[in-house]
Design a protein around this motif. Sequence first.
Motif, PDB file in Angstrom:
ATOM      1  N   SER A  61       0.860  -1.186   0.000  1.00 44.42           N
ATOM      2  CA  SER A  61       0.000   0.000   0.000  1.00 44.42           C
ATOM      3  C   SER A  61       0.893   1.233   0.000  1.00 44.42           C
ATOM      4  O   SER A  61       2.093   1.144   0.296  1.00 44.42           O
ATOM      5  N   GLY A  62       0.303   2.369  -0.287  1.00 41.37           N
ATOM      6  CA  GLY A  62       1.041   3.625  -0.205  1.00 41.37           C
ATOM      7  C   GLY A  62       1.464   3.908   1.236  1.00 41.37           C
ATOM      8  O   GLY A  62       2.561   4.423   1.482  1.00 41.37           O
ATOM      9  N   TYR A  63       0.592   3.574   2.157  1.00 37.79           N
ATOM     10  CA  TYR A  63       0.897   3.783   3.575  1.00 37.79           C
ATOM     11  C   TYR A  63       2.181   3.039   3.948  1.00 37.79           C
ATOM     12  O   TYR A  63       3.091   3.593   4.563  1.00 37.79           O
ATOM     13  N   LEU A  64       2.249   1.779   3.533  1.00 37.33           N
ATOM     14  CA  LEU A  64       3.432   0.963   3.852  1.00 37.33           C
ATOM     15  C   LEU A  64       4.663   1.424   3.084  1.00 37.33           C
ATOM     16  O   LEU A  64       5.790   1.279   3.566  1.00 37.33           O
TER      17      LEU A  64
ATOM     18  N   ASN B 235       0.921  17.294   5.923  1.00 37.38           N
ATOM     19  CA  ASN B 235       1.236  16.030   5.265  1.00 37.38           C
ATOM     20  C   ASN B 235       0.294  14.903   5.683  1.00 37.38           C
ATOM     21  O   ASN B 235      -0.239  14.886   6.793  1.00 37.38           O
ATOM     22  N   HIS B 236       0.177  13.944   4.782  1.00 35.39           N
ATOM     23  CA  HIS B 236      -0.654  12.763   5.022  1.00 35.39           C
ATOM     24  C   HIS B 236      -0.167  11.969   6.237  1.00 35.39           C
ATOM     25  O   HIS B 236       1.025  11.927   6.526  1.00 35.39           O
ATOM     26  N   SER B 237      -1.097  11.336   6.894  1.00 36.59           N
ATOM     27  CA  SER B 237      -0.822  10.516   8.079  1.00 36.59           C
ATOM     28  C   SER B 237       0.326   9.523   7.862  1.00 36.59           C
ATOM     29  O   SER B 237       1.131   9.278   8.769  1.00 36.59           O
ATOM     30  N   SER B 238       0.415   8.946   6.674  1.00 39.02           N
ATOM     31  CA  SER B 238       1.447   7.920   6.434  1.00 39.02           C
ATOM     32  C   SER B 238       2.853   8.531   6.465  1.00 39.02           C
ATOM     33  O   SER B 238       3.813   7.877   6.887  1.00 39.02           O
ATOM     34  N   LEU B 239       2.993   9.788   6.036  1.00 41.90           N
ATOM     35  CA  LEU B 239       4.293  10.464   6.125  1.00 41.90           C
ATOM     36  C   LEU B 239       4.620  10.761   7.583  1.00 41.90           C
ATOM     37  O   LEU B 239       5.753  10.577   8.045  1.00 41.90           O
TER      38      LEU B 239
ATOM     39  N   VAL C  63       8.687  13.051  -1.981  1.00 41.43           N
ATOM     40  CA  VAL C  63       7.383  13.634  -2.309  1.00 41.43           C
ATOM     41  C   VAL C  63       6.331  12.538  -2.427  1.00 41.43           C
ATOM     42  O   VAL C  63       6.596  11.457  -2.948  1.00 41.43           O
ATOM     43  N   ASP C  64       5.154  12.850  -1.903  1.00 36.73           N
ATOM     44  CA  ASP C  64       4.028  11.912  -1.945  1.00 36.73           C
ATOM     45  C   ASP C  64       3.112  12.327  -3.089  1.00 36.73           C
ATOM     46  O   ASP C  64       2.439  13.354  -3.020  1.00 36.73           O
ATOM     47  N   GLU C  65       3.116  11.510  -4.137  1.00 36.06           N
ATOM     48  CA  GLU C  65       2.367  11.817  -5.360  1.00 36.06           C
ATOM     49  C   GLU C  65       1.029  11.078  -5.422  1.00 36.06           C
ATOM     50  O   GLU C  65       0.470  10.893  -6.510  1.00 36.06           O
ATOM     51  N   ALA C  66       0.502  10.697  -4.248  1.00 42.28           N
ATOM     52  CA  ALA C  66      -0.725   9.880  -4.213  1.00 42.28           C
ATOM     53  C   ALA C  66      -1.858  10.480  -5.055  1.00 42.28           C
ATOM     54  O   ALA C  66      -2.518   9.760  -5.806  1.00 42.28           O
ATOM     55  N   HIS C  67      -2.077  11.796  -4.926  1.00 37.37           N
ATOM     56  CA  HIS C  67      -3.188  12.421  -5.646  1.00 37.37           C
ATOM     57  C   HIS C  67      -2.738  13.074  -6.954  1.00 37.37           C
ATOM     58  O   HIS C  67      -3.531  13.724  -7.628  1.00 37.37           O
ATOM     59  N   ALA C  68      -1.458  12.934  -7.295  1.00 35.70           N
ATOM     60  CA  ALA C  68      -0.932  13.603  -8.483  1.00 35.70           C
ATOM     61  C   ALA C  68      -0.763  12.650  -9.657  1.00 35.70           C
ATOM     62  O   ALA C  68      -1.013  13.019 -10.814  1.00 35.70           O
TER      63      ALA C  68
ATOM     64  N   GLY D 288       4.007   6.984  -4.301  1.00 35.48           N
ATOM     65  CA  GLY D 288       2.622   7.182  -4.701  1.00 35.48           C
ATOM     66  C   GLY D 288       1.833   5.927  -4.432  1.00 35.48           C
ATOM     67  O   GLY D 288       2.345   4.977  -3.816  1.00 35.48           O
ATOM     68  N   THR D 289       0.597   5.943  -4.875  1.00 33.09           N
ATOM     69  CA  THR D 289      -0.264   4.791  -4.627  1.00 33.09           C
ATOM     70  C   THR D 289      -0.833   4.268  -5.937  1.00 33.09           C
ATOM     71  O   THR D 289      -0.965   5.019  -6.910  1.00 33.09           O
ATOM     72  N   LEU D 290      -1.162   2.990  -5.941  1.00 32.25           N
ATOM     73  CA  LEU D 290      -1.843   2.396  -7.089  1.00 32.25           C
ATOM     74  C   LEU D 290      -3.353   2.460  -6.887  1.00 32.25           C
ATOM     75  O   LEU D 290      -4.122   2.014  -7.728  1.00 32.25           O
ATOM     76  N   SER D 291      -3.775   3.018  -5.734  1.00 30.91           N
ATOM     77  CA  SER D 291      -5.178   2.887  -5.326  1.00 30.91           C
ATOM     78  C   SER D 291      -6.038   4.101  -5.655  1.00 30.91           C
ATOM     79  O   SER D 291      -7.232   4.079  -5.426  1.00 30.91           O
ATOM     80  N   LYS D 292      -5.457   5.166  -6.198  1.00 32.90           N
ATOM     81  CA  LYS D 292      -6.279   6.347  -6.492  1.00 32.90           C
ATOM     82  C   LYS D 292      -6.580   6.402  -7.988  1.00 32.90           C
ATOM     83  O   LYS D 292      -7.396   5.633  -8.440  1.00 32.90           O
ATOM     84  N   SER D 293      -5.887   7.260  -8.762  1.00 31.10           N
ATOM     85  CA  SER D 293      -6.295   7.281 -10.174  1.00 31.10           C
ATOM     86  C   SER D 293      -5.947   5.988 -10.910  1.00 31.10           C
ATOM     87  O   SER D 293      -6.458   5.763 -11.995  1.00 31.10           O
TER      88      SER D 293
END
Length: 385
Positions: free
Chosen positions: A108-111, A133-137, A206-211, A237-242
Amino acid sequence: MMTNAYAWIDQSLATIHKAGWHRSMTTIDRPGAIVQIEGRSFLNFASNDYLGLAGDDRLIQAAIAATQTYGTGSTGSRLITGHRKLHRELECAIARLKQTEDAIVFSSGYLANLGTIAAIVGKRDLILSDQYNHSSLRTGAIVSGATTLNYAHCDLQDLRTKLTQQRSHFQRCLILTDTVFSMEGDLCPLPQLLDLADEFSCMVLVDEAHATGVMGKTGAGCLEHFGCTGRSLIQMGTLSKSLGSLGGYVAGSTTLIDFLRNRAASWIYTTGLSPADTAAAIAAIAIVQHEPQRREKLWQNVALFKQLIEQHSLELLPSESPIVCLQLPDIETALRVGQTLKDAGIFAPAIRPPTVPTSRIRVTIMATHDREHIEQLATSLSCVV
Ligand SMILES: *Cc1c(COP(=O)(O)O)cnc(C)c1O
């Protein structure tokens, strides 16, 4: 005297209720611009599925095909029995999208954030972290054991002051920032932040989760948006958003990724991504790269929404992304507006403390919204606020 060792949980929950901080889940049938909740149809303005890929038939078929070929689970950690050709294919696709030497996928992005931050800094090091910043950071910073200082949101002057005062007392220094801030929708001033990091010889994550998939001409994210592609830094980043799947990633240099394979505990000691999630993410990246019209439609929708809201003179938080927040004075108002929208068949929930400092309605726009959906949202908002 025997006391019930778990009694404190009831008291703690009661406090949560009293503060108006209690949350519960909403059951949604499946992803989309229109969703069913308890048998009723809602316009969905709460999803991270910006491009509408989580319900896309090509991702579904890719997941089914991968399951038939590789089974349901990957059965072990990547270093033991859990590594498949498919995982490497995904990592190469991410590296190509991001134009980095290599990439590594986490569960996950969190991990990804926890494992990466804890692998690259420790007790003798300094972390400077944007206050929003996001909780995971933030949790990654705690897990790492590094001294962590928050700087004011997107405030490079404050960051410079803290670097000037503190940098020399520590060995390594890591700056952490979301690129698109998940609860406000604004962007970090990336080029200037990278210059500052160079000046004080700091690493940047950098956290690109929403980018990712959303920002930049090819959907590569905020580095592309700001013309920073190729600069040295760590992107996650995450695979779970866009990308409509599940999992997280880190993209960067060959040495960084090889180091993480050897030092990131949240990657080493956990099971590899499932074949279905992996294949869905590969299919999503191909769509991100080959169908720019999805991104164009998304940005048209964002522009339309902002234009309509301005006509109604409602107060928005500054946003340069498909995340648009309507600022509200308190929790009660936010909950009332959220409920009124819900009564009108619109799902755009209130976001309140402690997730964010001030109460708001957070709207996320999707490429798969029609013009009428956006108009209906703007009209409803203008009526209730
Ligand atoms: C969602 C999110 C994450 C976590 O990603 P998951 O893959 O859902 O664990 C990390 N950072 C930010 C900014 C996010 O919005």
